[in-house]
Structures are given as C-alpha cells and as structure tokens.
Design a protein around this motif. Structure first.
Motif, PDB file in Angstrom:
ATOM      1  N   MET A 249       0.843  -1.185   0.000  1.00 29.53           N
ATOM      2  CA  MET A 249       0.000   0.000   0.000  1.00 29.53           C
ATOM      3  C   MET A 249       0.883   1.241   0.000  1.00 29.53           C
ATOM      4  O   MET A 249       1.855   1.314   0.729  1.00 29.53           O
ATOM      5  CB  MET A 249      -0.888  -0.044   1.244  1.00 29.53           C
ATOM      6  CG  MET A 249      -1.746   1.143   1.416  1.00 29.53           C
ATOM      7  SD  MET A 249      -3.233   0.919   0.449  1.00 29.53           S
ATOM      8  CE  MET A 249      -4.105   2.366   0.870  1.00 29.53           C
ATOM      9  N   ILE A 250       0.524   2.186  -0.809  1.00 29.74           N
ATOM     10  CA  ILE A 250       1.281   3.427  -0.912  1.00 29.74           C
ATOM     11  C   ILE A 250       0.525   4.511  -0.158  1.00 29.74           C
ATOM     12  O   ILE A 250      -0.663   4.747  -0.421  1.00 29.74           O
ATOM     13  CB  ILE A 250       1.476   3.820  -2.387  1.00 29.74           C
ATOM     14  CG1 ILE A 250       2.285   2.737  -3.106  1.00 29.74           C
ATOM     15  CG2 ILE A 250       2.155   5.167  -2.503  1.00 29.74           C
ATOM     16  CD1 ILE A 250       2.419   2.958  -4.584  1.00 29.74           C
ATOM     17  N   SER A 251       1.213   5.168   0.744  1.00 32.00           N
ATOM     18  CA  SER A 251       0.574   6.219   1.539  1.00 32.00           C
ATOM     19  C   SER A 251       0.266   7.436   0.665  1.00 32.00           C
ATOM     20  O   SER A 251       0.861   7.610  -0.406  1.00 32.00           O
ATOM     21  CB  SER A 251       1.480   6.633   2.698  1.00 32.00           C
ATOM     22  OG  SER A 251       2.603   7.345   2.198  1.00 32.00           O
ATOM     23  N   ASP A 252      -0.637   8.289   1.139  1.00 28.77           N
ATOM     24  CA  ASP A 252      -0.976   9.512   0.397  1.00 28.77           C
ATOM     25  C   ASP A 252       0.258  10.390   0.224  1.00 28.77           C
ATOM     26  O   ASP A 252       0.460  10.984  -0.832  1.00 28.77           O
ATOM     27  CB  ASP A 252      -2.069  10.292   1.131  1.00 28.77           C
ATOM     28  CG  ASP A 252      -3.413   9.592   1.072  1.00 28.77           C
ATOM     29  OD1 ASP A 252      -3.586   8.702   0.204  1.00 28.77           O
ATOM     30  OD2 ASP A 252      -4.290   9.928   1.888  1.00 28.77           O
ATOM     31  N   ARG A 253       1.082  10.458   1.246  1.00 29.72           N
ATOM     32  CA  ARG A 253       2.287  11.287   1.200  1.00 29.72           C
ATOM     33  C   ARG A 253       3.257  10.759   0.139  1.00 29.72           C
ATOM     34  O   ARG A 253       3.803  11.525  -0.655  1.00 29.72           O
ATOM     35  CB  ARG A 253       2.947  11.300   2.571  1.00 29.72           C
ATOM     36  CG  ARG A 253       4.194  12.125   2.634  1.00 29.72           C
ATOM     37  CD  ARG A 253       4.713  12.189   4.063  1.00 29.72           C
ATOM     38  NE  ARG A 253       5.961  12.892   4.098  1.00 29.72           N
ATOM     39  CZ  ARG A 253       7.068  12.401   4.622  1.00 29.72           C
ATOM     40  NH1 ARG A 253       7.066  11.218   5.196  1.00 29.72           N
ATOM     41  NH2 ARG A 253       8.161  13.104   4.611  1.00 29.72           N
ATOM     42  N   ASP A 254       3.469   9.443   0.148  1.00 27.99           N
ATOM     43  CA  ASP A 254       4.365   8.846  -0.840  1.00 27.99           C
ATOM     44  C   ASP A 254       3.821   8.984  -2.255  1.00 27.99           C
ATOM     45  O   ASP A 254       4.567   9.229  -3.204  1.00 27.99           O
ATOM     46  CB  ASP A 254       4.613   7.369  -0.520  1.00 27.99           C
ATOM     47  CG  ASP A 254       5.480   7.172   0.712  1.00 27.99           C
ATOM     48  OD1 ASP A 254       6.163   8.131   1.125  1.00 27.99           O
ATOM     49  OD2 ASP A 254       5.459   6.057   1.267  1.00 27.99           O
ATOM     50  N   TRP A 255       2.504   8.830  -2.413  1.00 21.11           N
ATOM     51  CA  TRP A 255       1.884   8.973  -3.731  1.00 21.11           C
ATOM     52  C   TRP A 255       2.052  10.399  -4.249  1.00 21.11           C
ATOM     53  O   TRP A 255       2.369  10.617  -5.411  1.00 21.11           O
ATOM     54  CB  TRP A 255       0.412   8.582  -3.667  1.00 21.11           C
ATOM     55  CG  TRP A 255      -0.292   8.774  -4.976  1.00 21.11           C
ATOM     56  CD1 TRP A 255      -1.243   9.704  -5.256  1.00 21.11           C
ATOM     57  CD2 TRP A 255      -0.092   8.032  -6.180  1.00 21.11           C
ATOM     58  NE1 TRP A 255      -1.651   9.580  -6.564  1.00 21.11           N
ATOM     59  CE2 TRP A 255      -0.959   8.558  -7.160  1.00 21.11           C
ATOM     60  CE3 TRP A 255       0.742   6.974  -6.526  1.00 21.11           C
ATOM     61  CZ2 TRP A 255      -1.006   8.061  -8.455  1.00 21.11           C
ATOM     62  CZ3 TRP A 255       0.689   6.484  -7.834  1.00 21.11           C
ATOM     63  CH2 TRP A 255      -0.186   7.034  -8.772  1.00 21.11           C
ATOM     64  N   SER A 256       1.849  11.360  -3.390  1.00 27.44           N
ATOM     65  CA  SER A 256       2.000  12.760  -3.777  1.00 27.44           C
ATOM     66  C   SER A 256       3.436  13.041  -4.229  1.00 27.44           C
ATOM     67  O   SER A 256       3.662  13.696  -5.253  1.00 27.44           O
ATOM     68  CB  SER A 256       1.626  13.664  -2.607  1.00 27.44           C
ATOM     69  OG  SER A 256       1.804  15.002  -2.944  1.00 27.44           O
ATOM     70  N   ARG A 257       4.388  12.521  -3.503  1.00 26.80           N
ATOM     71  CA  ARG A 257       5.791  12.708  -3.877  1.00 26.80           C
ATOM     72  C   ARG A 257       6.095  12.001  -5.196  1.00 26.80           C
ATOM     73  O   ARG A 257       6.766  12.548  -6.072  1.00 26.80           O
ATOM     74  CB  ARG A 257       6.718  12.187  -2.794  1.00 26.80           C
ATOM     75  CG  ARG A 257       8.189  12.275  -3.217  1.00 26.80           C
ATOM     76  CD  ARG A 257       9.076  11.898  -2.109  1.00 26.80           C
ATOM     77  NE  ARG A 257       9.253  13.122  -1.330  1.00 26.80           N
ATOM     78  CZ  ARG A 257      10.213  13.289  -0.453  1.00 26.80           C
ATOM     79  NH1 ARG A 257      11.046  12.320  -0.191  1.00 26.80           N
ATOM     80  NH2 ARG A 257      10.342  14.418   0.190  1.00 26.80           N
ATOM     81  N   PHE A 258       5.598  10.776  -5.353  1.00 25.59           N
ATOM     82  CA  PHE A 258       5.814  10.045  -6.601  1.00 25.59           C
ATOM     83  C   PHE A 258       5.255  10.836  -7.783  1.00 25.59           C
ATOM     84  O   PHE A 258       5.920  10.995  -8.809  1.00 25.59           O
ATOM     85  CB  PHE A 258       5.161   8.652  -6.549  1.00 25.59           C
ATOM     86  CG  PHE A 258       5.223   7.943  -7.859  1.00 25.59           C
ATOM     87  CD1 PHE A 258       6.366   7.252  -8.228  1.00 25.59           C
ATOM     88  CD2 PHE A 258       4.155   7.985  -8.749  1.00 25.59           C
ATOM     89  CE1 PHE A 258       6.443   6.607  -9.463  1.00 25.59           C
ATOM     90  CE2 PHE A 258       4.219   7.348  -9.974  1.00 25.59           C
ATOM     91  CZ  PHE A 258       5.370   6.660 -10.336  1.00 25.59           C
ATOM     92  N   MET A 259       4.041  11.338  -7.658  1.00 25.96           N
ATOM     93  CA  MET A 259       3.415  12.068  -8.767  1.00 25.96           C
ATOM     94  C   MET A 259       4.159  13.359  -9.097  1.00 25.96           C
ATOM     95  O   MET A 259       4.200  13.776 -10.253  1.00 25.96           O
ATOM     96  CB  MET A 259       1.944  12.348  -8.462  1.00 25.96           C
ATOM     97  CG  MET A 259       1.075  11.103  -8.538  1.00 25.96           C
ATOM     98  SD  MET A 259       1.223  10.185 -10.096  1.00 25.96           S
ATOM     99  CE  MET A 259       0.488  11.325 -11.254  1.00 25.96           C
ATOM    100  N   ARG A 260       4.756  13.975  -8.092  1.00 31.09           N
ATOM    101  CA  ARG A 260       5.545  15.181  -8.348  1.00 31.09           C
ATOM    102  C   ARG A 260       6.708  14.854  -9.290  1.00 31.09           C
ATOM    103  O   ARG A 260       7.003  15.612 -10.219  1.00 31.09           O
ATOM    104  CB  ARG A 260       6.063  15.745  -7.027  1.00 31.09           C
ATOM    105  CG  ARG A 260       6.636  17.129  -7.159  1.00 31.09           C
ATOM    106  CD  ARG A 260       6.982  17.791  -5.825  1.00 31.09           C
ATOM    107  NE  ARG A 260       6.229  17.262  -4.708  1.00 31.09           N
ATOM    108  CZ  ARG A 260       6.780  16.866  -3.556  1.00 31.09           C
ATOM    109  NH1 ARG A 260       8.080  16.941  -3.377  1.00 31.09           N
ATOM    110  NH2 ARG A 260       6.041  16.412  -2.575  1.00 31.09           N
ATOM    111  N   TYR A 261       7.362  13.733  -9.053  1.00 33.02           N
ATOM    112  CA  TYR A 261       8.478  13.335  -9.912  1.00 33.02           C
ATOM    113  C   TYR A 261       8.005  12.665 -11.202  1.00 33.02           C
ATOM    114  O   TYR A 261       8.665  12.756 -12.234  1.00 33.02           O
ATOM    115  CB  TYR A 261       9.431  12.412  -9.145  1.00 33.02           C
ATOM    116  CG  TYR A 261      10.235  13.162  -8.121  1.00 33.02           C
ATOM    117  CD1 TYR A 261      11.314  13.955  -8.499  1.00 33.02           C
ATOM    118  CD2 TYR A 261       9.901  13.099  -6.783  1.00 33.02           C
ATOM    119  CE1 TYR A 261      12.044  14.671  -7.561  1.00 33.02           C
ATOM    120  CE2 TYR A 261      10.623  13.805  -5.834  1.00 33.02           C
ATOM    121  CZ  TYR A 261      11.692  14.582  -6.231  1.00 33.02           C
ATOM    122  OH  TYR A 261      12.410  15.287  -5.299  1.00 33.02           O
ATOM    123  N   ALA A 262       6.872  11.990 -11.153  1.00 28.85           N
ATOM    124  CA  ALA A 262       6.349  11.296 -12.337  1.00 28.85           C
ATOM    125  C   ALA A 262       6.077  12.277 -13.478  1.00 28.85           C
ATOM    126  O   ALA A 262       6.185  11.912 -14.650  1.00 28.85           O
ATOM    127  CB  ALA A 262       5.074  10.539 -11.981  1.00 28.85           C
TER     128      ALA A 262
END
Length: 108
Positions: free
Chosen positions: A1-14
């Motif tokens: 499971m990916i946390s909201d914080r990690d997802w937000s960071r991933f999308m910033r770089y994605a």
C-alpha cells in the motif's frame, strides 16, 4: 500500500518522466520491483490518472498476454510506442485491437 504522502511525492516526480523503457524479467530481485510496480498501478487506477502523465515514449517487453498495464501509461502526450513480444506468446487479435483502440482514444 502506498501512503498519500508517498503517492504525492511520486506524482511530483512522475510529471518529469518523458521516456520509459520497461523490460520485465523474472528473478528474486525483480519480484520486489513487480510488487512495487503493481502497487503503483493500483494507486493510479484508483486515482484515475496516468502513472506518468507527461510520458512521450514507451518501450515495453510484453511477457504475458495481459495488456491491462498499458492503460496506465497512455495519455495525450504519448507520441511513440514500441512493444516487444516474446516469441513464446501468441498475441491475440482482441488484445492488440484493445490496445490500438486505447491509443487512438487517449493518445491521438
């Protein structure tokens, strides 16, 4: 499971990714990558967004008949798609047609 914080960071770089060359392999070290990849795809599907929203070029080694993963990479910015199919696979016309239809609709 990916946390909201990690997802937000991933999308910033994605948003920075323009090219993806994904060649799936089997082996102990790749299994973790497959689980991580699956978690990212699941989160993108839940959010209803492309995994890499500004992707322009996709190169993919197809290791199964399942094309469901492709839909998470198709976006209007996509300009070049290369799919390598392993000789052991017999591509079904239905799967190929589904992929071509997705490309036509979402990445004109």
């Amino acid at each position: 499971m990916i946390s909201d914080r990690d997802w937000s960071r991933f999308m910033r770089y994605a948003r920075r990714v323009r090219k993806l060359h994904y060649h799936c392999r089997e082996g102990p070290t790749e299994r973790l990558r497959h689980r991580t990849f699956a978690a990212l795809l699941q989160r993108a599907a839940h959010a209803g967004v492309p995994l890499l929203p500004r992707l322009e070029e996709l190169s993919w080694l197809q290791s199964s008949e399942d094309i469901a993963h492709y839909r998470h990479f198709i976006s209007p910015s996509l300009r070049r798609v290369t799919i390598y199919v392993q000789p052991s696979l017999q591509p079904e016309h239905q799967h190929a047609n589904e992929l071509l239809q997705l490309l036509n609709e979402q990445s004109p």
